[in-house]
Each structure stands twice: as C-alpha cells, then as structure tokens.
Design a protein around this motif. Structure first.
Motif: not given
Length: 162
Positions: A70-91
């Motif tokens: 889907i990302c390729l079709i939409c011409n959007v660079k694919y990256t896996m959604p990032q992991r939210y880390v509750s103890h990391r600032w500004l995550s």
C-alpha cells in the motif's frame, strides 16, 4: 540533556522559549510532567493506539507485506510504525510524527476492518476515495488496492458482505 551549550534545556531556552524560568533545575522534567498531566484524562488512548499499530505489523509478516505494498502504491516511504516507549521522553511526539506521515496508508490499510454493516462501512468510503484521488493512484494500482481490501475483509471477518 543539560549541557550548557547543546543540552535540550539550553536549546529550548535559546530557540523556542527564552522566557522559561529555571525554578529547581530541570525544565525538561517539568515539561514531561506537565504533558503527562495533560494526557491523563485521555486514559492512554493515543499511547495504546501506537502500541497496537506497532504490534499489528511486528507479529504479522503478511500484514506487514500488504502494508508495504500500500505504501508503494501511494508513493509513501514504508517504515514499520514506531514502537511507543512509555518511559522515553517525547516518545509520543516521535511516534506521532511518523504515524502522520503514514496516515493515508494506514487509513487505506485499516478501512476494511471497520466493523458494522455494509451501509455503516460505506459511510467511510469517501475518505478512502479522497486519499486515492489526492495521491493520484493509477487505475491498475486502484485495482490492486481493491484486491488487498477484499483479502483483508475476507480474512478479518470471514464473510462475504464486502
């Protein structure tokens, strides 16, 4: 983070908020605490959304491949959604910026999972049509998106009411 020339606090003061008062040493902790207090009434809704997005793609290679397509079709660079880390600032901020970049593709990907009747799902069809039109998706790519959608509907609901 507290360096006198390039620390986060110093940069915030210099570049964004020169009026900040240094009451007891660490503005960064105050900002973090204020943001946490602000988000408390939302009961971790956004944070849980990001955790779910990450887990959907981490644990399923099939879903990840479809999302990449889907990302390729939409011409959007694919990256896996990032992991939210509750103890990391500004995550949440980091993950939000990445999710916003992928928002059109995520919308197209998750559209088939809208629960309810066919008429209920049809209410959201104009959103996907607008995305496809705005991204100038070719006819052959539209057909492939439709195939992906039908596959996701059949595997998610085990039904033919699409």
């Amino acid at each position: 983070m507290r360096g006198s020339k390039t620390g986060l606090e110093t940069r915030i003061r210099r570049e964004k908020a020169p009026y900040l008062l240094d009451i007891d040493g660490d503005v960064c902790h105050h900002v973090h605490s204020a943001a946490k207090a602000f988000c408390k009434p939302f009961k971790n809704f956004i944070e849980q959304l990001y955790i779910d997005l990450f887990n959907d793609f981490k644990w399923s290679a099939d879903l990840r491949e479809l999302f990449q397509e889907i990302c390729l079709i939409c011409n959007v660079k694919y990256t896996m959604p990032q992991r939210y880390v509750s103890h990391r600032w500004l995550s949440v901020d980091d993950v939000t910026l990445d999710a916003l970049r992928l928002l059109d593709c995520l919308t197209l990907f998750y559209f088939p999972w809208i629960s309810g009747s066919l008429s209920e799902r049809a209410k959201f069809l104009p959103v996907t049509a607008e995305i496809i039109h705005r991204l100038n998706v070719s006819e052959s790519s539209r057909n492939r998106l439709h195939e992906i959608r039908m596959f996701l509907v059949s595997t998610c609901f085990n039904s033919t009411d699409s």
